[in-house]
Design a protein around this motif. Structure first.
Motif, short mmCIF file in Angstrom:
data_model
loop_
_atom_site.label_atom_id
_atom_site.label_comp_id
_atom_site.label_asym_id
_atom_site.label_seq_id
_atom_site.Cartn_x
_atom_site.Cartn_y
_atom_site.Cartn_z
N GLN A 73 -4.06 20.65 -9.51
CA GLN A 73 -4.42 19.25 -9.35
C GLN A 73 -3.24 18.36 -9.72
OE1 GLN A 73 -7.09 17.58 -12.29
NE2 GLN A 73 -6.58 19.18 -13.77
N GLN A 74 -3.31 17.12 -9.27
CA GLN A 74 -2.32 16.12 -9.65
C GLN A 74 -2.65 15.66 -11.07
OE1 GLN A 74 0.09 15.37 -7.49
NE2 GLN A 74 1.07 13.57 -8.30
N GLN A 75 -1.88 16.12 -12.05
CA GLN A 75 -2.15 15.78 -13.44
C GLN A 75 -0.85 15.75 -14.24
OE1 GLN A 75 -4.07 18.60 -16.17
NE2 GLN A 75 -5.60 17.03 -16.67
N PRO A 76 -0.18 14.61 -14.26
CA PRO A 76 1.02 14.50 -15.08
C PRO A 76 0.66 14.70 -16.56
CG PRO A 76 0.79 12.65 -13.55
CD PRO A 76 -0.49 13.38 -13.54
N PRO A 77 1.52 15.34 -17.34
CA PRO A 77 2.83 15.88 -16.96
C PRO A 77 2.79 17.36 -16.56
CG PRO A 77 2.59 16.01 -19.33
CD PRO A 77 1.29 15.42 -18.80
N TYR A 78 1.58 17.92 -16.37
CA TYR A 78 1.47 19.35 -16.10
C TYR A 78 1.88 19.71 -14.68
CZ TYR A 78 -1.18 19.48 -20.47
OH TYR A 78 -1.56 19.36 -21.78
N ASN A 79 1.32 19.01 -13.70
CA ASN A 79 1.60 19.28 -12.29
C ASN A 79 1.66 17.96 -11.53
OD1 ASN A 79 1.30 22.20 -12.61
ND2 ASN A 79 -0.89 21.80 -12.76
N MET A 80 2.69 17.81 -10.71
CA MET A 80 2.85 16.59 -9.93
C MET A 80 3.44 16.94 -8.57
SD MET A 80 4.54 14.35 -13.01
CE MET A 80 5.35 15.82 -13.66
N GLU A 81 2.95 16.25 -7.56
CA GLU A 81 3.50 16.39 -6.20
C GLU A 81 3.80 15.01 -5.66
OE1 GLU A 81 2.62 19.33 -2.56
OE2 GLU A 81 0.99 17.89 -2.93
N SER A 82 5.05 14.79 -5.25
CA SER A 82 5.45 13.48 -4.75
C SER A 82 5.08 13.34 -3.28
CB SER A 82 6.96 13.30 -4.94
OG SER A 82 7.67 14.29 -4.20
N ALA A 83 5.26 12.15 -2.75
CA ALA A 83 4.91 11.88 -1.36
C ALA A 83 5.71 12.73 -0.38
CB ALA A 83 5.12 10.39 -1.05
N PRO A 105 6.47 36.01 -3.48
CA PRO A 105 6.34 34.72 -2.78
C PRO A 105 5.00 34.07 -3.13
CG PRO A 105 5.97 36.53 -1.26
CD PRO A 105 6.44 37.16 -2.55
N PHE A 106 4.97 32.73 -3.09
CA PHE A 106 3.75 32.04 -3.47
C PHE A 106 3.73 30.65 -2.85
CE2 PHE A 106 6.99 30.96 -6.52
CZ PHE A 106 6.82 29.60 -6.76
N THR A 107 2.55 30.08 -2.78
CA THR A 107 2.36 28.69 -2.38
C THR A 107 1.53 27.99 -3.45
OG1 THR A 107 0.34 29.14 -1.14
CG2 THR A 107 2.43 29.26 0.07
N ILE A 108 1.76 26.70 -3.65
CA ILE A 108 0.98 25.88 -4.58
C ILE A 108 0.46 24.68 -3.81
CG2 ILE A 108 0.99 24.52 -6.70
CD1 ILE A 108 3.27 26.26 -7.72
N THR A 109 -0.86 24.55 -3.74
CA THR A 109 -1.50 23.47 -2.99
C THR A 109 -2.31 22.61 -3.95
OG1 THR A 109 -1.67 24.96 -1.08
CG2 THR A 109 -2.94 22.91 -1.01
N PHE A 110 -2.17 21.29 -3.80
CA PHE A 110 -2.85 20.34 -4.68
C PHE A 110 -4.20 19.93 -4.07
CE2 PHE A 110 1.22 20.37 -6.50
CZ PHE A 110 1.21 19.70 -7.72
#
Length: 282
Positions: A73-83, A105-110
């Motif tokens: 999830q989008q939760q600063p400061p743990y995980n962040m995804e910019s535009a 190999p891996f993917t991370i989806t928010f």
């Protein structure tokens, strides 16, 4: 008239399968055989078409064949995804380090947090993070060693005299926690009166400041970030009381771990430890 079906050969001149003198177009056996062949071909075509449809409808490749599919999830400061798709954060960087060390190999989806967890539950993803242990998640996933620091803290306005550890607070206080969190589940299980469960810590803090609730239970680092976003740099606005230390890890789906053959989690935990040691973490 007797026809030798057992050792018959197709006639070179008439093309009759049973070698009878009537010819293939007039022979009852041959006409029946041709209908049988056509039926078999029709069934084969139908099976091929439906097989292609079934193949197209199958879920993505198994974890052993493709990248490890992680959700967060989008939760600063743990995980962040910019535009522009750049991903960072104190939890995300540790996970990235560990999987790169394992050469996986891996993917991370928010996603919204509850959806991120449900995708693993529904076997549409392989793991979610960062998370603490709770009984609901344990039904379908297994938690790694913890690596992301977190404190569960009570937050309330400084002009209120509240004792979050007192019996009266538990009995009477109107509280909240963010949607999909282990904190929210814990509050409900413990019998607190929960009247707010927004999707972000920013919204949770706004509800507290607008007197929608008397206190909220939240992650300390995430709430600190929300406080900075709302320009509440003066600590006198909100005070906090520690409930418990609760560091977080990665929950990997049991379906994924079963396909990995039992060796993935020990290797991942070892990689996490090595990454923390290299970065000066604990």
């Amino acid at each position: 008239m007797h026809y030798n079906f057992k050792n018959s050969q197709p006639s070179a001149t008439r093309g009759c399968r049973c070698a009878c003198p009537q010819g293939e177009n007039r022979c009852v056996f041959c006409r029946s055989h041709r209908k049988h062949d056509m039926a078999i071909r029709f069934v084969a075509i139908i099976m091929t078409v439906f097989g292609a449809v079934a193949t197209a409808a199958e879920p993505p490749v198994s974890p052993a064949q493709g990248p490890i599919r992680l959700t967060t999830q989008q939760q600063p400061p743990y995980n962040m995804e910019s535009a522009d798709g750049q991903q960072k954060g104190i939890a995300l960087e540790v996970v990235r380090c560990a999987l790169e060390k394992m050469q996986r190999p891996f993917t991370i989806t928010f996603y919204p947090w509850l959806r991120a967890q449900n995708r693993v539950r529904d076997q549409l993803a392989d793991g979610f993070f960062p998370a603490v242990r709770n009984s609901d998640r344990d039904l379908y996933a297994e938690l790694s060693v913890p690596f992301a620091p977190q404190q569960w803290r009570w937050y309330f306005k400084a002009d209120q005299s509240l004792n979050p550890h007192g019996a009266a607070f538990k009995r009477d206080a109107i509280v909240g926690a963010y949607h999909g969190s282990a904190m929210l589940n814990w509050l409900k299980d413990e019998g607190y009166t929960v009247l707010a469960s927004p999707h972000t810590h920013d919204q949770l803090l706004r509800m507290l400041l607008n007197n929608r609730v008397q206190a909220v239970l939240a992650s300390d680092l995430a709430m600190n970030t929300a406080t900075q976003v709302l320009a509440l740099v003066d600590a006198r606005h909100v005070v906090s009381v520690l409930e418990r230390d609760n560091p977080m890890g990665v929950y990997f789906g049991k379906h994924f771990l079963a396909q990995e053959g039992g060796q993935f989690m020990p290797k991942f935990n070892a990689a996490i430890a090595a990454c923390l040691a290299a970065s000066g973490g604990h």
